[in-house]
Structure formats: C-alpha cells, structure tokens
Design a protein around this motif. Structure first.
Motif, PDB file in Angstrom:
ATOM      1  N   GLY A   1       0.816  -1.214   0.000  1.00  0.00           N
ATOM      2  CA  GLY A   1       0.000   0.000   0.000  1.00  0.00           C
ATOM      3  C   GLY A   1       0.846   1.258   0.000  1.00  0.00           C
ATOM      4  O   GLY A   1       1.995   1.238  -0.454  1.00  0.00           O
ATOM      5  N   PRO A   2       0.276   2.356   0.533  1.00  0.00           N
ATOM      6  CA  PRO A   2       0.900   3.672   0.392  1.00  0.00           C
ATOM      7  C   PRO A   2       2.016   3.939   1.409  1.00  0.00           C
ATOM      8  O   PRO A   2       2.389   3.063   2.202  1.00  0.00           O
ATOM      9  CB  PRO A   2      -0.280   4.616   0.657  1.00  0.00           C
TER      10      PRO A   2
ATOM     11  N   CYS B   1       0.379   8.015  -2.403  1.00  0.00           N
ATOM     12  CA  CYS B   1       0.304   6.864  -3.296  1.00  0.00           C
ATOM     13  C   CYS B   1       1.699   6.330  -3.597  1.00  0.00           C
ATOM     14  O   CYS B   1       2.633   7.081  -3.884  1.00  0.00           O
ATOM     15  CB  CYS B   1      -0.385   7.280  -4.595  1.00  0.00           C
ATOM     16  N   ARG B   2       1.821   5.016  -3.540  1.00  0.00           N
ATOM     17  CA  ARG B   2       3.097   4.340  -3.848  1.00  0.00           C
ATOM     18  C   ARG B   2       2.945   3.442  -5.072  1.00  0.00           C
ATOM     19  O   ARG B   2       3.932   2.986  -5.626  1.00  0.00           O
ATOM     20  CB  ARG B   2       3.502   3.512  -2.603  1.00  0.00           C
ATOM     21  N   CYS B   3       1.681   3.201  -5.473  1.00  0.00           N
ATOM     22  CA  CYS B   3       1.457   2.246  -6.572  1.00  0.00           C
ATOM     23  C   CYS B   3       1.409   2.918  -7.934  1.00  0.00           C
ATOM     24  O   CYS B   3       1.497   2.242  -8.962  1.00  0.00           O
ATOM     25  CB  CYS B   3       0.159   1.473  -6.340  1.00  0.00           C
ATOM     26  N   GLY B   4       1.221   4.241  -7.959  1.00  0.00           N
ATOM     27  CA  GLY B   4       1.179   4.961  -9.231  1.00  0.00           C
ATOM     28  C   GLY B   4      -0.177   4.948  -9.903  1.00  0.00           C
ATOM     29  O   GLY B   4      -0.308   5.403 -11.034  1.00  0.00           O
ATOM     30  N   ARG B   5      -1.212   4.443  -9.233  1.00  0.00           N
ATOM     31  CA  ARG B   5      -2.521   4.314  -9.887  1.00  0.00           C
ATOM     32  C   ARG B   5      -3.595   5.227  -9.285  1.00  0.00           C
ATOM     33  O   ARG B   5      -4.744   5.182  -9.736  1.00  0.00           O
ATOM     34  CB  ARG B   5      -3.008   2.869  -9.796  1.00  0.00           C
ATOM     35  N   SER B   6      -3.261   5.990  -8.269  1.00  0.00           N
ATOM     36  CA  SER B   6      -4.290   6.830  -7.639  1.00  0.00           C
ATOM     37  C   SER B   6      -4.805   7.871  -8.617  1.00  0.00           C
ATOM     38  O   SER B   6      -4.033   8.470  -9.363  1.00  0.00           O
ATOM     39  CB  SER B   6      -3.714   7.527  -6.409  1.00  0.00           C
TER      40      SER B   6
ATOM     41  N   CYS C   1      -3.098   8.653  -1.751  1.00  0.00           N
ATOM     42  CA  CYS C   1      -3.645   7.306  -1.994  1.00  0.00           C
ATOM     43  C   CYS C   1      -5.162   7.398  -2.038  1.00  0.00           C
ATOM     44  O   CYS C   1      -5.762   8.075  -1.204  1.00  0.00           O
ATOM     45  CB  CYS C   1      -3.194   6.396  -0.842  1.00  0.00           C
ATOM     46  N   ASP C   2      -5.772   6.719  -3.012  1.00  0.00           N
ATOM     47  CA  ASP C   2      -7.243   6.670  -3.063  1.00  0.00           C
ATOM     48  C   ASP C   2      -7.741   5.227  -2.992  1.00  0.00           C
ATOM     49  O   ASP C   2      -8.892   4.959  -3.333  1.00  0.00           O
ATOM     50  CB  ASP C   2      -7.770   7.373  -4.324  1.00  0.00           C
ATOM     51  N   GLY C   3      -6.871   4.326  -2.596  1.00  0.00           N
ATOM     52  CA  GLY C   3      -7.282   2.926  -2.451  1.00  0.00           C
ATOM     53  C   GLY C   3      -7.076   2.106  -3.712  1.00  0.00           C
ATOM     54  O   GLY C   3      -7.344   0.902  -3.725  1.00  0.00           O
ATOM     55  N   ALA C   4      -6.576   2.726  -4.786  1.00  0.00           N
ATOM     56  CA  ALA C   4      -6.411   1.999  -6.058  1.00  0.00           C
ATOM     57  C   ALA C   4      -5.464   0.808  -5.908  1.00  0.00           C
ATOM     58  O   ALA C   4      -5.575  -0.168  -6.660  1.00  0.00           O
ATOM     59  CB  ALA C   4      -5.902   2.943  -7.145  1.00  0.00           C
ATOM     60  N   HIS C   5      -4.548   0.873  -4.959  1.00  0.00           N
ATOM     61  CA  HIS C   5      -3.578  -0.224  -4.798  1.00  0.00           C
ATOM     62  C   HIS C   5      -4.290  -1.543  -4.500  1.00  0.00           C
ATOM     63  O   HIS C   5      -3.781  -2.607  -4.847  1.00  0.00           O
ATOM     64  CB  HIS C   5      -2.574   0.108  -3.681  1.00  0.00           C
TER      65      HIS C   5
HETATM   66  S1  FES Z   1      -0.830   3.290  -2.961  1.00  0.00           S
HETATM   67 FE1  FES Z   1      -1.551   4.032  -4.866  1.00  0.00          FE
HETATM   68  S2  FES Z   1      -3.675   4.315  -4.488  1.00  0.00           S
HETATM   69 FE2  FES Z   1      -2.935   3.591  -2.578  1.00  0.00          FE
END
Ligand code: FES
Length: 232
Positions: A16-17, A55-60, A66-70
C-alpha cells in the motif's frame, strides 16, 4: 524535540501507500531546464495535514494521495533495495580540490548537469574554487542523495535540509517524478525495520522501480504521470 518531531516518520505500508506522520510539510516542485543545468520551480499548493497517505502504486486518481487503487490493482510493492549503508555502497571519487561519494542511485533529476559540464567532469578541475563550488552545489541539489561531497578530512559538505516531503514533476520528460524526502525523516519498512536516515532521498511513486522503496528513474521509462494514472 516536540511531539511532531518524535512522530515524524514515513511508514511503508505493506502492498500500500506511504503513511507520513509528524506534521511534515507537503510540497510540489517542478524540474525546469535553465541554461545547461536545471532549477526547481514551485508547483501546486498541496493540502497540509498532520498525517497523510501518499500513493506508492502509481494508480491513484487523487495523486499524490492514496485513493485505495492499490487494492483494486493488486499492487505488491515489495521492497528490494539493499539495506547496506551509503558509506559501504558508494564509490569514493577523488578530485584535486574535493572528493565525492557516489552510490549510483539515480532518479534522473539531472541537477548534476551544470553550466560548464557534469559534476564528474567538474570534479577533475575542483582545484579551481568556482568549479569546486559547482561540484558541491550540483551534488547537494541532487534529490536522490546519490552524490555526497566531502573534504579531504572526510567531512560531509552539505547543508542539513529541513524536514519536508516534495512530489516532483518533470515536464521536460513529460512525466511526474518521485517523492523527494529531505531532512532525515526516518523511513520505516513494511517489516518494521528502519532504512538508513538520509538528508536527501527520492522514494518511488510510480510503483515500478526495481529498487523499491527508492526511485530508480523508472517513471521516465514507463511515462508515469500523476495527472493521468493508468486505468485500473
Ligand atoms: S498506494 Fe496508490 S492508491 Fe494507494
């Protein structure tokens, strides 16, 4: 030390973030070419909070937060970086007026490109005071902390930065950069251990670095932009 200093930390959440605590200012800076070099310009004003999730996943779709996209994307985010200390990982490069430690962790921010050459070129002429100063400036403006200038006695020649978290933008490459962490904010792994504390370091926020949690400039190769995250 007040309470916010004690709580100041970036916690890497498993899959996650980044959870940032301790009232750390959140800024945005834009890497802009100037002559043969680069400067930072101020970016957007971002909302400030005592703690926040980046955000750490790059998809938010609400980057840098972070918006939960991970969760929907099944982000794993495994930490792969070496835990060896900078001193042990870095090469010592000697110049006539100054030395440089170089650990080769590059975020391709390009502040090592100076008006009269790269920091490595200028190091060879660092017996000239103006070029010695350019080496120090080029090294210490590098957000990744790759280059650390030292005098002959081994003293580190860089200002201690104030704690801040800065999201980087790189319009010249049409991408968004990583998260520039300044001022020795502790970074805690998902497994609870602490990374070596740094005055400057860049954390990955495109989710694609092969040296997580650190940026390895993969955001350029994958054309990451936080304005248009890839669809889930
Ligand atoms: S870490 Fe990217 S949306 Fe949560």
């Amino acid at each position: 030390m007040d309470n916010s200093d004690r709580n100041r930390k970036i916690k890497i959440c498993k899959a996650g973030p980044y959870r940032v605590t301790g009232d750390v200012p959140l800024l945005e800076k834009i890497i802009v070419p100037k002559g043969n070099g680069y400067v930072y310009e101020e970016g957007r004003q971002l909302p400030q909070s005592g703690q926040y999730l980046l955000c750490r996943c790059g998809r938010s779709k609400n980057a840098p937060f972070c918006d939960g996209a991970h969760i929907k994307t099944g982000f794993i985010g495994e930490e792969t970086a070496s835990r060896e200390k900078f001193e042990d990982r870095a090469d010592l490069l000697k110049g006539p007026g100054i030395d440089l430690m170089d650990d080769h962790r590059c975020a391709l921010a390009r502040f090592c490109h100076r008006e009269k050459g790269t920091v490595w070129d200028l190091l060879k002429h660092s017996d000239q005071e103006d070029l010695r100063q350019e080496v120090i400036q080029g090294a210490t403006e590098c957000p990744a902390g790759r280059l650390v200038p030292r005098d002959r006695q081994g003293n580190v020649l860089e200002p201690q930065y104030k704690p801040a978290v800065t999201v980087l933008q790189d319009p010249e490459n049409g991408v968004s950069g990583g998260i520039f962490v300044q001022g020795g904010i502790p970074v805690e792994s998902a497994d609870g251990s602490l990374y070596e504390t740094c005055n400057r370091v860049v954390l990955c926020r495109c989710g694609r670095s092969i040296n997580k949690p650190f940026c390895d400039a993969m955001h350029i190769a994958v054309k990451f932009t936080d304005k248009k995250p890839r669809n889930i």
